[in-house]
Design a protein around this motif. Structure first.
Motif, short mmCIF file in Angstrom:
data_model
loop_
_atom_site.label_atom_id
_atom_site.label_comp_id
_atom_site.label_asym_id
_atom_site.label_seq_id
_atom_site.Cartn_x
_atom_site.Cartn_y
_atom_site.Cartn_z
N THR A 545 0.84 -1.19 0.00
CA THR A 545 0.00 0.00 0.00
C THR A 545 0.88 1.25 0.00
O THR A 545 1.89 1.31 0.71
CB THR A 545 -0.90 -0.01 1.25
OG1 THR A 545 -1.84 -1.06 1.10
CG2 THR A 545 -1.64 1.30 1.41
N HIS A 546 0.50 2.24 -0.79
CA HIS A 546 1.26 3.49 -0.83
C HIS A 546 0.35 4.67 -0.46
O HIS A 546 -0.50 5.07 -1.24
CB HIS A 546 1.87 3.71 -2.21
CG HIS A 546 2.83 2.62 -2.59
ND1 HIS A 546 4.00 2.40 -1.91
CD2 HIS A 546 2.75 1.67 -3.54
CE1 HIS A 546 4.62 1.36 -2.45
NE2 HIS A 546 3.89 0.90 -3.44
N PRO A 547 0.51 5.22 0.76
CA PRO A 547 -0.27 6.39 1.17
C PRO A 547 0.30 7.64 0.49
O PRO A 547 1.35 8.13 0.88
CB PRO A 547 -0.07 6.44 2.69
CG PRO A 547 1.22 5.70 2.93
CD PRO A 547 1.40 4.72 1.82
N CYS A 594 5.34 9.19 -1.08
CA CYS A 594 4.65 8.14 -0.34
C CYS A 594 4.87 8.42 1.14
O CYS A 594 5.99 8.70 1.57
CB CYS A 594 5.19 6.77 -0.71
SG CYS A 594 4.38 5.45 0.22
N ASN A 596 4.45 6.25 3.48
CA ASN A 596 5.16 5.18 4.16
C ASN A 596 6.60 5.68 4.08
O ASN A 596 7.24 5.63 3.03
CB ASN A 596 4.99 3.85 3.44
CG ASN A 596 5.73 2.75 4.17
OD1 ASN A 596 6.86 2.94 4.62
ND2 ASN A 596 5.11 1.59 4.29
N HIS A 599 9.31 3.83 2.44
CA HIS A 599 9.23 3.84 0.97
C HIS A 599 9.81 5.15 0.43
O HIS A 599 10.50 5.16 -0.58
CB HIS A 599 7.79 3.72 0.50
CG HIS A 599 7.15 2.40 0.80
ND1 HIS A 599 5.87 2.09 0.45
CD2 HIS A 599 7.65 1.31 1.43
CE1 HIS A 599 5.59 0.85 0.84
NE2 HIS A 599 6.65 0.36 1.45
N MET A 604 10.62 6.79 -3.29
CA MET A 604 9.28 7.19 -3.73
C MET A 604 8.96 8.65 -3.40
O MET A 604 8.04 8.95 -2.63
CB MET A 604 8.25 6.26 -3.10
CG MET A 604 7.15 5.87 -4.06
SD MET A 604 6.16 4.54 -3.40
CE MET A 604 6.23 3.41 -4.77
CU CU Z 1 4.77 3.56 -0.46
#
Ligand code: CU
Ligand code: C2O
Length: 626
Positions: A545-547, A594, A596, A599, A604
């Protein structure tokens, strides 16, 4: 079937394809005619199934099938067809090498995209082709002995591979010609005075290491603002001027303050390497901005944020509407309505222990029935949390600080809060007990209103929320006018495809978290002009999952059927495609990443940059800036 399941089915079918083609080759090499025929027919069938699966997957978006359509499928279909024709016309012995070829073609078609992610470019295709061809030559040499003409063919294969690798390493031209710089970021400061009727709220935050004690007595070696984690809550009333002086005692890697979800002027944004240099021990930085957005927000360091935020460099930022009755403006909790029980509840994981504020266990509160309660839940972790409220119906009155339109009553549904996101829940206290659960676990960080420890144990069975469905915010509340929508004419249209792959991050090659195949700082900026209406499509091809979080702008989710949803952080789950839009009305250079934060540190991160705005000198190396 969900897009993620289709991706998984495709992977499975592809692997079976590799197995059957190679199996046919091995059977042919050992002269077993019937086994060869059987496996070759199976391989053809599996390949056709894969073509069908990819066809369905293509309906979910080109991003999910690009490398399959332009590379993997044509290659295996072509080489497989040659192998089958040779097998049919010239027999098993002649088919050994073509069958190996089909097997290795199928194999690189699966492995190469897994290794480098979206999108597949010409260089990667050529290099993958060379690997398949090289493996086939090796198999040829192995089965046919020194008589095979493999040595002659080796040179062109190596050349093919080198050309491919060369094309991959070629620096991508940044394209956009940078126009003249009219403004540098450091000029985009906040105002020096509050709005009429507002006051100046001054805060001092000193970053330092400290051991903090959780409610259960557990000690945590934390990084803190003013010795506590979460740091002091910053509160103000709409129209106030917030002025925060940040100092750093002993956080060697440096700190900043980023106002998550607050659309401050660019120079106040706290993005090291972009809007300011990180504040090193002994240093100091003053932030000033108008409290012009009401709601629940938070602040956190943005320097080496994956470590800093995890260790405790964060706190809540709450801005309340200006009370109509001027006398109610109590300084301790500005704007708070004396009747409402208004609680700010950051959810954070310290050393693996989930906490609500500093409570890692059951927290009890006694409130007179009938009194209104507002719970402001903030997810300060890098992964989503599930929040459920047992014992009462409630309304989700705000998400990411923004009030929802006509939110309905919710009961028996859990809320998913993305990393960095906030939800405000509101309800009058009922006659019985109410519990707020995090991640469906009544034994861990839980808030009880009018319940007690004993009842926690007794009612543990009745607070089993694990089976509760998730409230769908895209269809919650009722529609209301928005300044633009799905059918607006957009001035800019960007697509971000999130994936994993080999990429350079800060110049270091790694198996990165990539956007359109690249890692920070090689992901091209999104360039906009002030006033542009911008649409962004975010596609998640990966299995995590990428917030997604854009600084400086709140985005409108396109295509909702309930209340308008203006978010600053939205979870893009595997296989999902999100379309959001915003007005480019806050000039500067903004992080777009992102949330996270691990990440983010793995690549990202990109920037949204306005034409005519340049980075100031001396903001330090962007190396640790995320
Ligand atoms: Cu992410
Ligand atoms: Cu909450 Cu760029 O971060």
């Amino acid at each position: 079937m969900s897009t993620l399941s289709l991706i998984a089915v495709d992977l499975l079918v592809a692997l079976v394809g590799v197995g059957t083609w190679l199996g046919a080759a091995i059977a042919a090499a050992s002269g077993r005619t019937r086994a060869t025929r059987f496996l070759a027919v199976s391989a053809v069938a599996v390949t056709l199934v894969r073509v069908a699966v990819v066809g369905v997957l293509a309906g979910r978006g080109w991003w999910f099938v690009q490398e399959k359509v332009v590379f993997a499928l044509p290659l295996v279909v072509l080489v497989g067809a040659v192998a089958v024709v040779v097998l049919g016309t010239r027999g098993v012995a002649a088919a050994v090498v073509p069958l190996y070829g089909a097997g290795f073609a199928a194999a690189v078609g699966v492995l190469s995209p897994l290794l480098t992610g979206y999108p597949m470019g010409v260089g990667q295709a050529l290099a993958s082709l060379a690997v398949a061809a090289g493996a086939t030559l090796l198999a040829w040499r192995f089965t046919a002995g020194p008589a095979a003409p493999t040595r002659r063919l080796l040179v062109p294969v190596i050349v093919l591979g080198l050309v491919g690798v060369g094309l991959e390493l070629l620096p991508a031209s940044s394209g956009a010609a940078d126009g003249p710089i009219r403004t540098v970021v450091s000029e985009l400061r906040g105002p020096a005075t509050p709005a009429p009727g507002g006051s100046v709220r001054r805060f001092e935050l000193a970053a330092r290491k400290a051991s903090i004690t959780l409610a259960s007595g557990t000690l945590v070696e934390a990084w803190t603002y003013n010795g506590s984690a979460p740091g002091p809550e910053i509160t103000a009333v709409e129209g106030d001027l917030i002025e925060v002086t940040l100092t750093n005692v002993d956080i060697e890697s440096g700190v900043t303050l980023h106002w998550h979800g607050y659309d401050v002027p660019n120079a106040e944004d706290g993005a090291p390497g972009v809007t300011q240099a990180a504040v090193l021990p002994g240093g100091r930085h003053v932030y000033r901005f108008l409290a012009d957005q009401v709601g629940t927000y938070w602040y956190h360091t943005h320097q080496v944020s994956s470590e800093g935020v995890r260790r405790g460099l964060f706190g809540a930022l709450v801005v309340r509407p200006r009370p109509t009755d001027a006398g109610a403006d109590a300084d301790a909790d500005p704007g708070a309505d004396a009747d409402t029980v208004d609680l700010t509840l950051p959810v954070h994981t310290f050393d693996g222990i989930v906490t609500l504020g500093t409570h890692d266990g059951v927290q009890e509160l006694t409130v007179a029935p009938g009194r209104p309660v507002r719970l402001r839940v903030i997810n300060t972790d890098s992964t989503p949390h599930r929040v459920s409220l047992v014992g009462t119906e409630f309304r989700v009155v705000a998400v990411d600080g923004y009030d929802l339109h006509e939110p309905g009553l919710v009961r028996g549904e859990a809320l998913r809060v993305p990393a960095g996101g906030r939800v405000d829940l509101s309800f009058p206290v009922p006659d019985g007990a109410v519990a707020l659960l995090v991640d469906d676990d009544p034994a861990r960080a839980t808030l009880w209103i009018n319940g007690d420890r004993a009842s926690t144990v007794d009612t543990a069975a009745s607070v089993d929320t694990t089976g509760w469905p998730e409230l769908n915010l895209l269809a919650y509340g009722t529609p209301a006018p928005t300044p633009f929508g799905p059918d607006s004419a957009f001035d800019r249209d960007f697509t971000l495809v999130l994936d994993r792959g080999l990429a350079l991050v800060d110049g270091v090659p790694m198996f990165a978290q990539t956007v359109n195949g690249a890692g920070y700082p090689n992901i091209p900026d999104q360039r906009v002009r002030e006033g542009d209406l911008v649409r962004v499509t975010v596609v998640n091809r990966s299995i995590e999952t990428h917030p997604w979080h854009l600084h400086g702008h709140r985005v409108l989710v396109l295509g909702t059927t309930g209340s308008p949803l203006w978010l600053d952080t939205f979870d893009v789950r595997p296989g999902e495609v999100w379309r959001v839009a915003f007005r480019a009305d806050n000039p500067g250079i903004w992080m777009n990443h992102c949330h996270n934060l691990d990440h983010a540190s793995q690549g990202m991160v990109l920037h949204l940059s306005y034409e005519g705005v340049g980075s100031p000198e001396g903001v330090g190396t962007p190396h640790h800036g995320h």
